[in-house]
Design a protein around this motif. Structure first.
Motif, mmCIF file in Angstrom:
data_model
loop_
_atom_site.group_PDB
_atom_site.id
_atom_site.type_symbol
_atom_site.label_atom_id
_atom_site.label_comp_id
_atom_site.label_asym_id
_atom_site.label_seq_id
_atom_site.Cartn_x
_atom_site.Cartn_y
_atom_site.Cartn_z
ATOM 1 N N PRO A 183 0.828 -1.212 0.000
ATOM 2 C CA PRO A 183 0.000 0.000 0.000
ATOM 3 C C PRO A 183 0.862 1.261 0.000
ATOM 4 N N SER A 184 0.376 2.282 -0.675
ATOM 5 C CA SER A 184 1.110 3.543 -0.730
ATOM 6 C C SER A 184 1.116 4.221 0.633
ATOM 7 N N ALA A 185 1.942 5.234 0.747
ATOM 8 C CA ALA A 185 2.056 5.952 2.022
ATOM 9 C C ALA A 185 0.716 6.517 2.465
ATOM 10 N N GLU A 186 -0.120 6.916 1.500
ATOM 11 C CA GLU A 186 -1.416 7.518 1.833
ATOM 12 C C GLU A 186 -2.374 6.501 2.467
ATOM 13 N N SER A 187 -2.264 5.247 2.055
ATOM 14 C CA SER A 187 -3.206 4.238 2.555
ATOM 15 C C SER A 187 -2.572 3.269 3.543
ATOM 16 N N LEU A 188 -1.288 3.480 3.856
ATOM 17 C CA LEU A 188 -0.579 2.510 4.697
ATOM 18 C C LEU A 188 -1.142 2.443 6.114
ATOM 19 N N ASP A 189 -1.454 3.595 6.717
ATOM 20 C CA ASP A 189 -1.944 3.582 8.096
ATOM 21 C C ASP A 189 -3.223 2.761 8.225
ATOM 22 N N LYS A 190 -4.111 2.944 7.271
ATOM 23 C CA LYS A 190 -5.375 2.192 7.291
ATOM 24 C C LYS A 190 -5.100 0.703 7.105
ATOM 25 N N ALA A 191 -4.155 0.391 6.197
ATOM 26 C CA ALA A 191 -3.820 -1.014 5.960
ATOM 27 C C ALA A 191 -3.201 -1.639 7.203
ATOM 28 N N VAL A 192 -2.310 -0.916 7.850
ATOM 29 C CA VAL A 192 -1.640 -1.461 9.041
ATOM 30 C C VAL A 192 -2.653 -1.740 10.150
ATOM 31 N N ALA A 193 -3.605 -0.836 10.339
ATOM 32 C CA ALA A 193 -4.627 -1.050 11.365
ATOM 33 C C ALA A 193 -5.419 -2.325 11.064
ATOM 34 N N PHE A 194 -5.724 -2.531 9.792
ATOM 35 C CA PHE A 194 -6.449 -3.746 9.379
ATOM 36 C C PHE A 194 -5.591 -4.984 9.605
ATOM 37 N N TRP A 195 -4.325 -4.915 9.223
ATOM 38 C CA TRP A 195 -3.445 -6.077 9.358
ATOM 39 C C TRP A 195 -3.296 -6.500 10.816
ATOM 40 N N LEU A 196 -3.065 -5.523 11.687
ATOM 41 C CA LEU A 196 -2.855 -5.877 13.096
ATOM 42 C C LEU A 196 -4.127 -6.426 13.738
ATOM 43 N N ALA A 197 -5.277 -5.995 13.245
ATOM 44 C CA ALA A 197 -6.547 -6.486 13.798
ATOM 45 C C ALA A 197 -6.829 -7.928 13.382
ATOM 46 N N LEU A 198 -6.051 -8.437 12.435
ATOM 47 C CA LEU A 198 -6.255 -9.808 11.974
ATOM 48 C C LEU A 198 -5.714 -10.850 12.953
ATOM 49 N N ALA A 199 -4.833 -10.450 13.839
ATOM 50 C CA ALA A 199 -4.190 -11.411 14.751
ATOM 51 C C ALA A 199 -5.239 -12.191 15.536
ATOM 52 N N THR A 200 -4.951 -13.446 15.775
ATOM 53 C CA THR A 200 -5.871 -14.308 16.513
ATOM 54 C C THR A 200 -6.211 -13.705 17.880
ATOM 55 N N ASP A 201 -7.506 -13.687 18.178
ATOM 56 C CA ASP A 201 -7.960 -13.108 19.445
ATOM 57 C C ASP A 201 -7.539 -13.973 20.625
ATOM 58 N N ASP A 202 -7.233 -13.337 21.737
ATOM 59 C CA ASP A 202 -6.994 -14.091 22.965
ATOM 60 C C ASP A 202 -8.246 -14.896 23.286
ATOM 61 N N GLY A 203 -8.081 -16.146 23.591
ATOM 62 C CA GLY A 203 -9.219 -16.993 23.933
ATOM 63 C C GLY A 203 -9.824 -17.722 22.753
ATOM 64 N N ALA A 204 -9.376 -17.415 21.544
ATOM 65 C CA ALA A 204 -9.886 -18.144 20.382
ATOM 66 C C ALA A 204 -9.457 -19.605 20.479
ATOM 67 N N THR A 205 -10.309 -20.500 20.010
ATOM 68 C CA THR A 205 -10.005 -21.924 20.129
ATOM 69 C C THR A 205 -9.712 -22.544 18.763
ATOM 70 N N PHE A 206 -8.978 -23.641 18.814
ATOM 71 C CA PHE A 206 -8.597 -24.380 17.607
ATOM 72 C C PHE A 206 -9.113 -25.816 17.733
ATOM 73 N N ASP A 207 -9.245 -26.479 16.606
ATOM 74 C CA ASP A 207 -9.706 -27.858 16.639
ATOM 75 C C ASP A 207 -8.659 -28.780 17.250
ATOM 76 N N ARG A 208 -7.367 -28.426 17.071
ATOM 77 C CA ARG A 208 -6.291 -29.207 17.678
ATOM 78 C C ARG A 208 -5.211 -28.259 18.185
ATOM 79 N N ASP A 209 -4.574 -28.647 19.248
ATOM 80 C CA ASP A 209 -3.452 -27.875 19.807
ATOM 81 C C ASP A 209 -2.268 -28.803 20.018
ATOM 82 N N ILE A 210 -1.106 -28.381 19.566
ATOM 83 C CA ILE A 210 0.131 -29.153 19.722
ATOM 84 C C ILE A 210 1.212 -28.207 20.219
ATOM 85 N N THR A 211 2.110 -28.710 21.029
ATOM 86 C CA THR A 211 3.194 -27.869 21.545
ATOM 87 C C THR A 211 4.547 -28.500 21.221
ATOM 88 N N LEU A 212 5.549 -27.655 21.156
ATOM 89 C CA LEU A 212 6.916 -28.119 20.917
ATOM 90 C C LEU A 212 7.867 -27.239 21.717
#
Length: 469
Positions: free
Chosen positions: A250-279
């Protein structure tokens, strides 16, 4: 009450056009990536009289068949024809081609992110299974066949059933000599080549947070080798820094709006998954494969496993066949396996950080076996040459090539001879992957470089400073 959503939930639901009662969902596709094998899709378009709906969202790449040797040798006519076909198809339909003469040419999964074509929150379909790579930037990337490629070009959409979700949480610090490649090989070794079938994997935890975006690409790239539909990492500040300023970002003019959208995509705290594995990252050491599947891996300080100890008849027979093909004996040390040649490159490990890691190992040393280094893109090649990495490789005795897939898929003329062993930074090791009768051992760039120096699989941690001239 608002439902806590995963990154995948947010992307899927924001791209849903129509959902059928049987679960089939029509998704909007933001980007389509094609390569030389996509000629069937273009043929379908011509046959059916369709146009490309949004030419600006289709990107074509000469990578699988393109010559990488810089000695002026002419490629096989059949190989050269494949490169010409995609050039003609791209021109006919007015779509962008990163062709053999393009200054930014390279592997579709390397060029896409470095050009900013790949952005968080997008759905990216690619004519190659390792489109999962793009998930490292928070995009839902998956491979498609020729019929689906044609459908996307004509409609900018695709039908899909919603996959399940799996979270793999990796915590802890990586030890010396341990890389992102070792992490994903350890994961596949743990859950199996079919361990994530039907799922989209999201990688989480402190180890992933500490990784660079390029390291995350290595992990997501090989998600498909665990049977997953895709791999994902929630966008963070590193993702934003990586994307912004790139040609298609995104250009400099639209970057701030894009960044706000991108960061809001992160998985919410408390969201669940069908499977969980750890390493536990601290438990992972440099890895190497011994068989013909990415699940056939062992720590480099281990031994070739014994099929007799396997309780599953299917698994035992598979192991016996793999050891026969690979010419190995159960119980032998991995570090006793001789290597004939080395390949450093591919969409898994052909980025600048991979080349820096390999160069650090060979710097000031002389290799014992032949090997080639193939940058993932010409941007990577230029950067490596600006840093003097090409001279490090050349002085050690390795070949320095132009950008492309090269020996990873062995269809551009670069291959491994029958019966020969290759320590390879690529992603697949099935029978004949690098040439008829070839024997592939999957390793990290550091481990491939170490094998080049000693002539056998080697624990890079033990190489130390010995041998430098």
């Amino acid at each position: 009450m608002t439902r806590q959503q995963t990154l995948f939930d947010k992307i899927w639901e924001s791209h849903t056009i129509l959902e059928q009662p049987d679960g089939d969902t029509l998704l909007y596709v933001d980007r389509l990536l094609t390569q030389e094998n996509s000629f069937h899709a273009f043929d379908n378009l011509r046959r059916d009289g369709h146009k490309v709906r949004n030419p600006g969202q289709v990107f074509n790449f000469s990578d699988h068949y393109v010559a990488t040797r810089q000695d002026g040798a002419k490629p096989d006519p059949a190989i050269a024809k494949m490169v010409e076909i995609i050039r003609a198809d791209a021109e006919q339909y007015g779509t962008r081609l990163f062709g053999p003469d393009d200054p930014d040419r390279g592997i579709l999964h390397v060029v896409g992110p470095e050009q900013g074509i790949t952005q968080p929150g997008l759905i990216i379909a690619g004519a190659d299974s390792h489109t999962s790579t793009h998930g490292a930037l928070g995009a839902f990337g998956f491979g498609v066949g020729s019929s689906e490629t044609a459908h996307i070009m004509a409609t900018q959409s695709i039908w899909r059933k919603r996959p399940k979700t799996m979270r793999i949480t990796i915590d802890g610090k990586l030890g010396y000599g341990v890389s992102a490649k070792d992490i994903i090989l350890a994961i596949i070794g743990k859950i199996g080549a079919g361990g994530a079938v039907g799922h989209v994997i999201e990688y989480a935890g402190s180890t992933i947070a500490d990784m660079t975006v390029e390291q995350r690409m290595t992990v997501c790239n090989m998600s498909i080798e665990a049977g997953a539909r895709a791999g994902l990492v929630s966008p963070d500040a590193k993702t934003i820094d990586y994307v912004k300023g790139r040609p298609y970002a995104p250009s400099a003019e639209s970057l701030d709006k894009a960044v706000a959208f991108w960061l809001a995509l992160a998985t919410d705290d408390g969201a669940t998954f069908d499977r969980d594995i750890t390493l536990d990252a601290a438990s992972v050491v440099p890895m190497a494969s011994w068989g013909n599947s990415p699940e056939d891996v062992s720590p480099i300080d281990g031994t070739v496993p014994d099929p007799a100890s396997e309780t599953s008849d299917f698994r035992r027979k598979k192991m016996e066949r793999a050891l026969d093909y690979m010419g190995l004996k159960a119980g032998m040390k991995l570090t006793d396996i001789p290597i004939d040649q080395v390949f450093i490159g591919s969409c898994t490990n052909g980025r600048i950080e991979d080349l820096r890691a390999a160069a650090d190992v060979v710097r000031g040393r002389t290799i014992k076996i032949p090997g080639m280094v193939v940058p993932g893109s010409r941007n990577v090649k230029r950067q490596a040459e600006a840093e003097g990495l090409d001279q490090v490789f050349i002085q050690a005795g390795l070949e320095w090539h132009d950008a492309g897939c090269s020996m990873c898929v062995a269809i551009n003329g670069d291959n491994v001879a029958k019966g020969k062993r290759c320590a390879s930074t690529s992603n697949r090791n099935f029978e004949g992957r690098q040439g008829r009768g070839s024997r592939t051992h999957l390793v990290s760039p550091m481990m491939a470089a170490a094998a080049a120096i000693t002539g056998h699989l080697t624990d890079v941690r033990e190489l130390g400073e010995e041998g430098r001239s």
